[in-house]
Design a protein around this motif. Structure first.
Motif, PDB file in Angstrom:
ATOM      1  N   ILE A  24      87.495  30.554  35.696  1.00  0.00           N
ATOM      2  CA  ILE A  24      88.150  29.491  36.460  1.00  0.00           C
ATOM      3  C   ILE A  24      87.036  28.867  37.290  1.00  0.00           C
ATOM      4  CG2 ILE A  24      90.004  28.894  38.052  1.00  0.00           C
ATOM      5  CD1 ILE A  24      90.925  30.279  35.412  1.00  0.00           C
ATOM      6  N   VAL A  25      86.675  27.631  36.960  1.00  0.00           N
ATOM      7  CA  VAL A  25      85.479  27.032  37.543  1.00  0.00           C
ATOM      8  C   VAL A  25      85.814  25.694  38.199  1.00  0.00           C
ATOM      9  CG1 VAL A  25      84.039  28.169  35.788  1.00  0.00           C
ATOM     10  CG2 VAL A  25      84.786  25.806  35.434  1.00  0.00           C
ATOM     11  N   GLY A  26      84.879  25.201  38.960  1.00  0.00           N
ATOM     12  CA  GLY A  26      85.045  23.918  39.623  1.00  0.00           C
ATOM     13  C   GLY A  26      84.092  23.822  40.787  1.00  0.00           C
ATOM     14  N   HIS A  27      84.013  22.636  41.353  1.00  0.00           N
ATOM     15  CA  HIS A  27      83.094  22.432  42.467  1.00  0.00           C
ATOM     16  C   HIS A  27      83.619  23.111  43.732  1.00  0.00           C
ATOM     17  CE1 HIS A  27      85.830  19.409  44.077  1.00  0.00           C
ATOM     18  NE2 HIS A  27      85.842  18.816  42.896  1.00  0.00           N
ATOM     19  N   PHE A  28      82.841  23.067  44.759  1.00  0.00           N
ATOM     20  CA  PHE A  28      83.145  23.676  46.046  1.00  0.00           C
ATOM     21  C   PHE A  28      84.497  23.189  46.576  1.00  0.00           C
ATOM     22  CE2 PHE A  28      82.442  23.185  50.771  1.00  0.00           C
ATOM     23  CZ  PHE A  28      82.589  24.528  51.071  1.00  0.00           C
ATOM     24  N   ALA A  29      85.332  24.143  46.986  1.00  0.00           N
ATOM     25  CA  ALA A  29      86.610  23.854  47.657  1.00  0.00           C
ATOM     26  C   ALA A  29      87.614  23.101  46.795  1.00  0.00           C
ATOM     27  CB  ALA A  29      86.365  23.082  48.960  1.00  0.00           C
ATOM     28  N   VAL A  30      87.619  23.377  45.478  1.00  0.00           N
ATOM     29  CA  VAL A  30      88.559  22.688  44.593  1.00  0.00           C
ATOM     30  C   VAL A  30      89.825  23.509  44.342  1.00  0.00           C
ATOM     31  CG1 VAL A  30      87.718  23.520  42.355  1.00  0.00           C
ATOM     32  CG2 VAL A  30      88.618  21.181  42.546  1.00  0.00           C
ATOM     33  N   LEU A 113      88.576  27.162  32.438  1.00  0.00           N
ATOM     34  CA  LEU A 113      89.470  26.136  32.979  1.00  0.00           C
ATOM     35  C   LEU A 113      88.717  25.485  34.126  1.00  0.00           C
ATOM     36  CD1 LEU A 113      92.307  24.834  32.901  1.00  0.00           C
ATOM     37  CD2 LEU A 113      92.967  26.467  34.696  1.00  0.00           C
ATOM     38  N   ILE A 114      88.444  24.193  33.999  1.00  0.00           N
ATOM     39  CA  ILE A 114      87.700  23.470  35.026  1.00  0.00           C
ATOM     40  C   ILE A 114      88.693  22.766  35.948  1.00  0.00           C
ATOM     41  CG2 ILE A 114      85.995  21.683  35.504  1.00  0.00           C
ATOM     42  CD1 ILE A 114      84.834  22.139  32.736  1.00  0.00           C
ATOM     43  N   LEU A 115      88.705  23.167  37.217  1.00  0.00           N
ATOM     44  CA  LEU A 115      89.540  22.493  38.210  1.00  0.00           C
ATOM     45  C   LEU A 115      88.768  21.323  38.795  1.00  0.00           C
ATOM     46  CD1 LEU A 115      91.143  25.464  40.210  1.00  0.00           C
ATOM     47  CD2 LEU A 115      92.065  24.235  38.243  1.00  0.00           C
ATOM     48  N   VAL A 116      89.435  20.178  38.942  1.00  0.00           N
ATOM     49  CA  VAL A 116      88.804  19.000  39.542  1.00  0.00           C
ATOM     50  C   VAL A 116      89.730  18.400  40.589  1.00  0.00           C
ATOM     51  CG1 VAL A 116      87.512  18.502  37.418  1.00  0.00           C
ATOM     52  CG2 VAL A 116      89.692  17.344  37.827  1.00  0.00           C
ATOM     53  N   ASP A 117      89.132  17.641  41.484  1.00  0.00           N
ATOM     54  CA  ASP A 117      89.853  16.933  42.540  1.00  0.00           C
ATOM     55  C   ASP A 117      89.536  15.456  42.374  1.00  0.00           C
ATOM     56  OD1 ASP A 117      90.846  15.832  44.881  1.00  0.00           O
ATOM     57  OD2 ASP A 117      89.540  16.964  46.221  1.00  0.00           O
ATOM     58  N   THR A 118      90.562  14.609  42.276  1.00  0.00           N
ATOM     59  CA  THR A 118      90.322  13.181  42.023  1.00  0.00           C
ATOM     60  C   THR A 118      89.561  12.502  43.149  1.00  0.00           C
ATOM     61  OG1 THR A 118      92.514  12.638  42.922  1.00  0.00           O
ATOM     62  CG2 THR A 118      92.324  12.906  40.519  1.00  0.00           C
ATOM     63  N   GLU A 119      89.580  13.093  44.343  1.00  0.00           N
ATOM     64  CA  GLU A 119      88.838  12.496  45.456  1.00  0.00           C
ATOM     65  C   GLU A 119      87.334  12.777  45.354  1.00  0.00           C
ATOM     66  OE1 GLU A 119      89.785  11.782  50.109  1.00  0.00           O
ATOM     67  OE2 GLU A 119      89.912  13.862  49.421  1.00  0.00           O
ATOM     68  N   ARG A 120      86.970  13.785  44.551  1.00  0.00           N
ATOM     69  CA  ARG A 120      85.560  14.185  44.456  1.00  0.00           C
ATOM     70  C   ARG A 120      85.176  14.439  42.997  1.00  0.00           C
ATOM     71  NH1 ARG A 120      85.271  19.329  47.569  1.00  0.00           N
ATOM     72  NH2 ARG A 120      87.454  19.553  47.011  1.00  0.00           N
ATOM     73  N   LEU A 121      85.594  13.553  42.100  1.00  0.00           N
ATOM     74  CA  LEU A 121      85.328  13.753  40.675  1.00  0.00           C
ATOM     75  C   LEU A 121      83.845  13.865  40.368  1.00  0.00           C
ATOM     76  CD1 LEU A 121      87.868  11.445  38.781  1.00  0.00           C
ATOM     77  CD2 LEU A 121      87.841  13.941  38.893  1.00  0.00           C
ATOM     78  N   GLU A 122      83.019  13.124  41.111  1.00  0.00           N
ATOM     79  CA  GLU A 122      81.577  13.133  40.827  1.00  0.00           C
ATOM     80  C   GLU A 122      80.972  14.529  40.995  1.00  0.00           C
ATOM     81  OE1 GLU A 122      82.040  12.738  45.151  1.00  0.00           O
ATOM     82  OE2 GLU A 122      82.983  11.737  43.435  1.00  0.00           O
ATOM     83  N   GLN A 123      81.617  15.378  41.805  1.00  0.00           N
ATOM     84  CA  GLN A 123      81.103  16.732  42.012  1.00  0.00           C
ATOM     85  C   GLN A 123      81.399  17.640  40.818  1.00  0.00           C
ATOM     86  OE1 GLN A 123      82.109  18.431  45.840  1.00  0.00           O
ATOM     87  NE2 GLN A 123      81.906  16.460  46.862  1.00  0.00           N
ATOM     88  N   SER A 124      82.212  17.165  39.888  1.00  0.00           N
ATOM     89  CA  SER A 124      82.581  17.974  38.724  1.00  0.00           C
ATOM     90  C   SER A 124      81.535  17.951  37.620  1.00  0.00           C
ATOM     91  CB  SER A 124      83.913  17.484  38.139  1.00  0.00           C
ATOM     92  OG  SER A 124      84.933  17.556  39.104  1.00  0.00           O
ATOM     93  N   PHE A 125      80.668  16.941  37.618  1.00  0.00           N
ATOM     94  CA  PHE A 125      79.723  16.798  36.503  1.00  0.00           C
ATOM     95  C   PHE A 125      78.781  17.982  36.383  1.00  0.00           C
ATOM     96  CE2 PHE A 125      80.596  12.189  37.401  1.00  0.00           C
ATOM     97  CZ  PHE A 125      81.409  12.015  36.288  1.00  0.00           C
ATOM     98  N   GLU A 126      78.273  18.463  37.498  1.00  0.00           N
ATOM     99  CA  GLU A 126      77.345  19.594  37.454  1.00  0.00           C
ATOM    100  C   GLU A 126      78.039  20.842  36.901  1.00  0.00           C
ATOM    101  OE1 GLU A 126      74.029  21.716  40.283  1.00  0.00           O
ATOM    102  OE2 GLU A 126      75.658  20.595  41.213  1.00  0.00           O
ATOM    103  N   VAL A 127      79.296  21.044  37.302  1.00  0.00           N
ATOM    104  CA  VAL A 127      80.063  22.194  36.808  1.00  0.00           C
ATOM    105  C   VAL A 127      80.289  22.061  35.309  1.00  0.00           C
ATOM    106  CG1 VAL A 127      82.274  23.406  36.953  1.00  0.00           C
ATOM    107  CG2 VAL A 127      81.182  22.548  39.028  1.00  0.00           C
ATOM    108  N   MET A 128      80.660  20.877  34.864  1.00  0.00           N
ATOM    109  CA  MET A 128      80.886  20.654  33.436  1.00  0.00           C
ATOM    110  C   MET A 128      79.606  20.878  32.644  1.00  0.00           C
ATOM    111  SD  MET A 128      83.451  17.405  33.752  1.00  0.00           S
ATOM    112  CE  MET A 128      83.904  17.297  32.032  1.00  0.00           C
TER     113      MET A 128
END
Length: 198
Positions: A24-30, A113-128
């Protein structure tokens, strides 16, 4: 879930023959820790520590000012799907400085499973990128935050540059049913990929 009493659910039945490891992955505080806690049938293992002033220079708190703890190693939870199959969920740290944990956590995982937040989508690229570097198939779940903007699925797909076959679902990491649907989507995706000819 932390206050859940120990019970017989803590022990796997003897009939279990297959264990599946998922990240279960995603950027900080997602919402990774929340997701694992919501879905785990046992008291989840958490490695959260209080955030300090020293971390303020490396952790972007924009949009998450109320956050006071952070995962420093992993979250771990378990979900028995049937008498023969169990899922082990490993939540990864979201900050770049804990990236060294990824190789160990990704070893033996069937997917993410990649969790993302629409307010900080740009932070998801590194995780992906990290998920793809480890060649893990994945599904994406938009974790609904009360303050995050809502976009049509097509716009989220375009913003994240998702391939047409990559599953995208909406979820609320606090809600068991919604989180379960996200996990089912990932497992269905993995089963589909397994059945495709090499």
């Amino acid at each position: 879930m932390d206050s859940a009493p120990a019970s017989e659910a803590s022990y796997l039945p003897d009939s279990v023959r297959t264990a599946v490891k998922l990240l279960i992955v995603g950027h900080f505080a997602v919402g990774k820790t929340t997701f694992v806690g919501t879905m785990s049938e046992i008291r989840p293992l958490r490695t959260e520590e209080r955030m300090t002033q020293a971390g303020a220079v490396v952790d972007d708190l924009a949009g998450v000012r109320d956050k006071t703890t952070t995962t420093v190693a992993m979250d771990f939870g378990r979900l028995t799907l049937n008498e023969r199959l169990v899922l082990y969920m490993f939540g990864t740290p979201g900050q770049q400085r804990f990236k060294q944990m990824w190789s160990d956590l990704a070893r033996g995982a069937l997917g993410a499973l990649i969790l993302v937040d629409t307010e900080r989508l740009e932070q998801s690229f590194e995780v992906m990128d990290m998920v793809e570097t480890h060649r893990l198939p994945y599904a994406v779940a938009v974790n609904r935050f009360d303050t995050s903007p809502v976009f049509p699925e097509s716009e989220v797909r375009e913003a994240l540059d998702l391939l047409p076959g990559t599953p995208l679902v909406m979820c609320d990491a606090r809600d068991h049913r919604s989180s379960a649907e996200a996990l089912i989507t990932l497992v269905d995706h993995l089963l589909t990929l397994e059945q495709e000819p090499a």
